[in-house]
Design a protein around this motif. Sequence first.
Motif, PDB file in Angstrom:
ATOM      1  N   GLU A 172       0.815  -1.216   0.000  1.00  0.00           N
ATOM      2  CA  GLU A 172       0.000   0.000   0.000  1.00  0.00           C
ATOM      3  C   GLU A 172       0.849   1.268   0.000  1.00  0.00           C
ATOM      4  OE1 GLU A 172      -3.549   0.519   0.309  1.00  0.00           O
ATOM      5  OE2 GLU A 172      -3.621  -1.543  -0.396  1.00  0.00           O
ATOM      6  N   THR A 174       2.497   2.529   2.422  1.00  0.00           N
ATOM      7  CA  THR A 174       2.359   3.295   3.657  1.00  0.00           C
ATOM      8  C   THR A 174       3.380   2.787   4.657  1.00  0.00           C
ATOM      9  OG1 THR A 174       0.852   3.987   5.422  1.00  0.00           O
ATOM     10  CG2 THR A 174       0.605   1.746   4.622  1.00  0.00           C
ATOM     11  N   SER A 198      -0.542   6.417   6.860  1.00  0.00           N
ATOM     12  CA  SER A 198      -1.673   6.725   5.986  1.00  0.00           C
ATOM     13  C   SER A 198      -2.580   5.508   5.904  1.00  0.00           C
ATOM     14  CB  SER A 198      -1.185   7.133   4.582  1.00  0.00           C
ATOM     15  OG  SER A 198      -0.356   6.129   4.031  1.00  0.00           O
ATOM     16  N   ILE A 200      -5.192   2.488   4.264  1.00  0.00           N
ATOM     17  CA  ILE A 200      -5.055   1.419   3.289  1.00  0.00           C
ATOM     18  C   ILE A 200      -6.395   1.188   2.601  1.00  0.00           C
ATOM     19  CG2 ILE A 200      -3.118   0.311   4.438  1.00  0.00           C
ATOM     20  CD1 ILE A 200      -4.997  -1.703   5.639  1.00  0.00           C
ATOM     21  N   ALA A 201      -6.336   0.606   1.415  1.00  0.00           N
ATOM     22  CA  ALA A 201      -7.518   0.464   0.574  1.00  0.00           C
ATOM     23  C   ALA A 201      -8.494  -0.565   1.140  1.00  0.00           C
ATOM     24  CB  ALA A 201      -7.099   0.050  -0.831  1.00  0.00           C
ATOM     25  N   PRO A 202      -9.789  -0.356   0.930  1.00  0.00           N
ATOM     26  CA  PRO A 202     -10.786  -1.333   1.391  1.00  0.00           C
ATOM     27  C   PRO A 202     -10.528  -2.738   0.871  1.00  0.00           C
ATOM     28  CG  PRO A 202     -11.859   0.709   0.746  1.00  0.00           C
ATOM     29  CD  PRO A 202     -10.428   0.846   0.358  1.00  0.00           C
ATOM     30  N   ILE A 203     -10.033  -2.867  -0.372  1.00  0.00           N
ATOM     31  CA  ILE A 203      -9.799  -4.195  -0.924  1.00  0.00           C
ATOM     32  C   ILE A 203      -8.708  -4.935  -0.150  1.00  0.00           C
ATOM     33  CG2 ILE A 203      -8.105  -3.441  -2.649  1.00  0.00           C
ATOM     34  CD1 ILE A 203      -9.379  -5.501  -4.572  1.00  0.00           C
ATOM     35  N   THR A 204      -7.735  -4.186   0.361  1.00  0.00           N
ATOM     36  CA  THR A 204      -6.677  -4.795   1.169  1.00  0.00           C
ATOM     37  C   THR A 204      -7.222  -5.257   2.508  1.00  0.00           C
ATOM     38  OG1 THR A 204      -5.014  -3.402   0.095  1.00  0.00           O
ATOM     39  CG2 THR A 204      -4.406  -4.402   2.208  1.00  0.00           C
TER      40      THR A 204
END
Length: 225
Positions: A172, A174, A198, A200-204
Amino acid sequence: MAGKSSVFDMIGPVMIGPSSSHTAGVVRIARAAIRVLGGTPDEVSILFYNSFARTYEGHGSDRAIIGGLMDFKTDDERIRDALEIAKEKGLKYHFKSIGNSSIHHPNTIKLLLTKNGKSIEVVGESLGGGLINIAEVDGFVANFSAQAHTLIIKAKDVSGAIAFISSVIAQEKTNIATMSVSRKGKNDLACHVIEMDSGIAPITIEYLKSLPWINELIYIPDIDL
């Protein structure tokens, strides 16, 4: 609260001044706790320890904690009437004082929260100036500030888990600011608490949740955003 003066009567609802440990920090502990729970509780037991136990009514910590449990921010004028608003909303709350506990920070609150049959326990410490430390979650050592994006992962104590989770987060782009892992015993349930610079993406998040050795994942963005 009739007949009792509080810090709100002296400075108004804004969380500033000498009692920020008893007001701003308390609000932020509650706002972090409801993110661990997944929303405002139906019922909560609130234990005030040490200096909080002696001063929580006069300093407005009772209103601050209930306001925070309804996700009021530290400068929300509704905090002044938080106890009454909570009753109107059907939020059941109970206060208890423990005045002398040597194992707890001077400004410690333990929250026992229930929502839709789910119960959690959160221990928070108010450090002054509105800063907080969430010391424990469900008996696991946590130690996060709620000022960063935070992952709480309860997982089986499997070999390579820390490295694998770290590698997924690295994708990600971050940075991991802090990471702590506590467990109930060897090969027992472990709790990973990871603070990141920061989000992280919902898919992760969904990918990590899908892993068979991860029992529960809670993602808490910076509560001040």
